[in-house]
Design a protein around this motif. Structure first.
Motif, PDB file in Angstrom:
ATOM      1  N   UNK A  21       0.850  -1.192   0.000  1.00  0.00           N
ATOM      2  CA  UNK A  21       0.000   0.000   0.000  1.00  0.00           C
ATOM      3  C   UNK A  21       0.884   1.240   0.000  1.00  0.00           C
ATOM      4  N   UNK A  22       0.628   2.138  -0.941  1.00  0.00           N
ATOM      5  CA  UNK A  22       1.400   3.379  -1.054  1.00  0.00           C
ATOM      6  C   UNK A  22       0.446   4.560  -1.198  1.00  0.00           C
ATOM      7  N   UNK A  23       0.908   5.717  -0.780  1.00  0.00           N
ATOM      8  CA  UNK A  23       0.147   6.959  -0.919  1.00  0.00           C
ATOM      9  C   UNK A  23       1.046   7.996  -1.577  1.00  0.00           C
ATOM     10  N   UNK A  24       0.517   8.622  -2.621  1.00  0.00           N
ATOM     11  CA  UNK A  24       1.259   9.649  -3.363  1.00  0.00           C
ATOM     12  C   UNK A  24       0.666  11.013  -3.047  1.00  0.00           C
ATOM     13  N   UNK A  25       1.499  11.901  -2.516  1.00  0.00           N
ATOM     14  CA  UNK A  25       1.117  13.290  -2.288  1.00  0.00           C
ATOM     15  C   UNK A  25       1.702  14.090  -3.451  1.00  0.00           C
ATOM     16  N   UNK A  53       4.364  18.186   4.251  1.00  0.00           N
ATOM     17  CA  UNK A  53       5.412  19.202   4.213  1.00  0.00           C
ATOM     18  C   UNK A  53       6.218  19.090   2.915  1.00  0.00           C
ATOM     19  N   UNK A  54       6.505  17.860   2.499  1.00  0.00           N
ATOM     20  CA  UNK A  54       7.264  17.661   1.269  1.00  0.00           C
ATOM     21  C   UNK A  54       6.506  18.192   0.057  1.00  0.00           C
ATOM     22  N   UNK A  55       5.208  17.930   0.008  1.00  0.00           N
ATOM     23  CA  UNK A  55       4.396  18.411  -1.108  1.00  0.00           C
ATOM     24  C   UNK A  55       4.368  19.936  -1.136  1.00  0.00           C
ATOM     25  N   UNK A  56       4.253  20.545   0.039  1.00  0.00           N
ATOM     26  CA  UNK A  56       4.274  22.006   0.119  1.00  0.00           C
ATOM     27  C   UNK A  56       5.611  22.560  -0.365  1.00  0.00           C
ATOM     28  N   UNK A 230      11.952  18.324  10.350  1.00  0.00           N
ATOM     29  CA  UNK A 230      11.428  18.687   9.028  1.00  0.00           C
ATOM     30  C   UNK A 230      12.065  19.984   8.529  1.00  0.00           C
ATOM     31  N   UNK A 231      12.186  20.968   9.413  1.00  0.00           N
ATOM     32  CA  UNK A 231      12.798  22.233   9.007  1.00  0.00           C
ATOM     33  C   UNK A 231      14.222  22.015   8.522  1.00  0.00           C
ATOM     34  N   UNK A 232      14.997  21.251   9.263  1.00  0.00           N
ATOM     35  CA  UNK A 232      16.394  21.017   8.901  1.00  0.00           C
ATOM     36  C   UNK A 232      16.496  20.171   7.636  1.00  0.00           C
ATOM     37  N   UNK A 233      15.612  19.182   7.507  1.00  0.00           N
ATOM     38  CA  UNK A 233      15.634  18.325   6.326  1.00  0.00           C
ATOM     39  C   UNK A 233      15.437  19.136   5.058  1.00  0.00           C
ATOM     40  N   UNK A 234      14.428  19.995   5.036  1.00  0.00           N
ATOM     41  CA  UNK A 234      14.139  20.709   3.794  1.00  0.00           C
ATOM     42  C   UNK A 234      15.116  21.853   3.551  1.00  0.00           C
ATOM     43  N   UNK A 235      15.714  22.391   4.601  1.00  0.00           N
ATOM     44  CA  UNK A 235      16.827  23.329   4.395  1.00  0.00           C
ATOM     45  C   UNK A 235      17.996  22.608   3.723  1.00  0.00           C
ATOM     46  N   UNK A 236      18.293  21.427   4.215  1.00  0.00           N
ATOM     47  CA  UNK A 236      19.406  20.645   3.653  1.00  0.00           C
ATOM     48  C   UNK A 236      19.107  20.213   2.219  1.00  0.00           C
ATOM     49  N   UNK A 237      17.876  19.821   1.947  1.00  0.00           N
ATOM     50  CA  UNK A 237      17.519  19.416   0.592  1.00  0.00           C
ATOM     51  C   UNK A 237      17.662  20.575  -0.388  1.00  0.00           C
TER      52      UNK A 237
END
Length: 244
Positions: A21-25, A53-56, A230-237
């Motif tokens: 089972x998978x969900x795509x945002x 957060x990733x989708x945003x 989450x904040x650090x992850x998306x800054x790093x990405x």
């Protein structure tokens, strides 16, 4: 709106092929981020919030249950490192991104690291408290060698095949193979996976590595720790994407 999918992970030519089972945002971009949950976790809870957060942030985000977990087919006892790598590969093939980022927590971090070393489509790998040694499982191994099985309080079991697969994928195998940016986030008070393991692993890798120790956080992060993650992850990405 997130869209649910059932993805075959076995021989698709047979009616009995298991599915996960998978969900795509969805996001309006060509950027993809695939999430790998921990050993006894699933795609719900924090992964739903992480995908939002990733989708945003402009990523097509995919969370899925490994076989034997959550809403996927199979029994937990059949879920090994090899089957989880296979599940991840089938999920990625199903959505067919040109490149993708993979994130894994705990045992899912080990899945993510080995997948990144094997799959040329991986552009970056991020982890939280990744398993990089067999030490977190040695207590279970001792019981399995003596009694043939370890049973968790939920009734889920692991057997010798779990350790056979684990031993076939030592961290040594990825040291010279990983050539994409790596981020490791680890709770300073983690009593399940030793934070020192992450620093030792980072020192051995031959690519750009970010390691952050989250003071006061255990193996499971608090709500505040999760938000900071989450904040650090998306800054790093954003940094990793700018330096591709």
């Amino acid at each position: 709106m997130p869209e649910a999918h059932r993805i075959p992970v076995g021989d698709a030519t047979t009616d009995a092929a298991p599915t996960v089972a998978a969900v795509h945002h969805e996001a309006d971009s060509d950027d993809w981020l695939v999430w790998c949950h921990g050993l006894r976790s699933d795609k719900a809870g924090s992964y739903e919030a992480r995908c939002r957060r990733a989708s945003e942030a402009g990523y097509n985000a995919v969370r899925f249950d490994a076989r034997g977990c959550g809403e996927s087919d199979g029994e937990f006892v059949d879920s090994t490192l090899e089957t989880r790598l296979t599940d991840l590969r089938h999920v990625v093939d199903y959505f067919d991104p040109r490149t993708y980022v993979v994130f894994g927590s705990s045992f899912g971090g080990k899945v993510a690291i080995h997948a990144a070393a094997e799959d040329e489509r991986v552009a970056a790998v991020a982890t939280r408290a990744p398993v990089t040694t067999s030490e977190p499982f040695e207590e279970y191994r001792t019981v399995v060698e003596r009694e043939g099985t370890w049973t968790f309080d939920t009734g889920d079991r692991i057997e010798r095949r779990f350790f056979d697969a684990l031993d076939r994928y030592p961290f040594d195998d990825v040291v010279g193979e990983l050539d994409v940016p790596v981020a490791i986030f680890h709770g300073g008070d983690d009593a399940v996976v030793d934070p020192a393991d992450s620093f030792a692993a980072a020192a051995r890798l031959e690519t750009d590595v970010l390691v952050e120790r989250f003071a006061g956080e255990g193996h499971r992060f608090s709500a505040a720790g999760e938000q900071r993650l989450r904040d650090r992850l998306f800054d790093w990405l954003a940094w990793a994407d700018a330096h591709q």
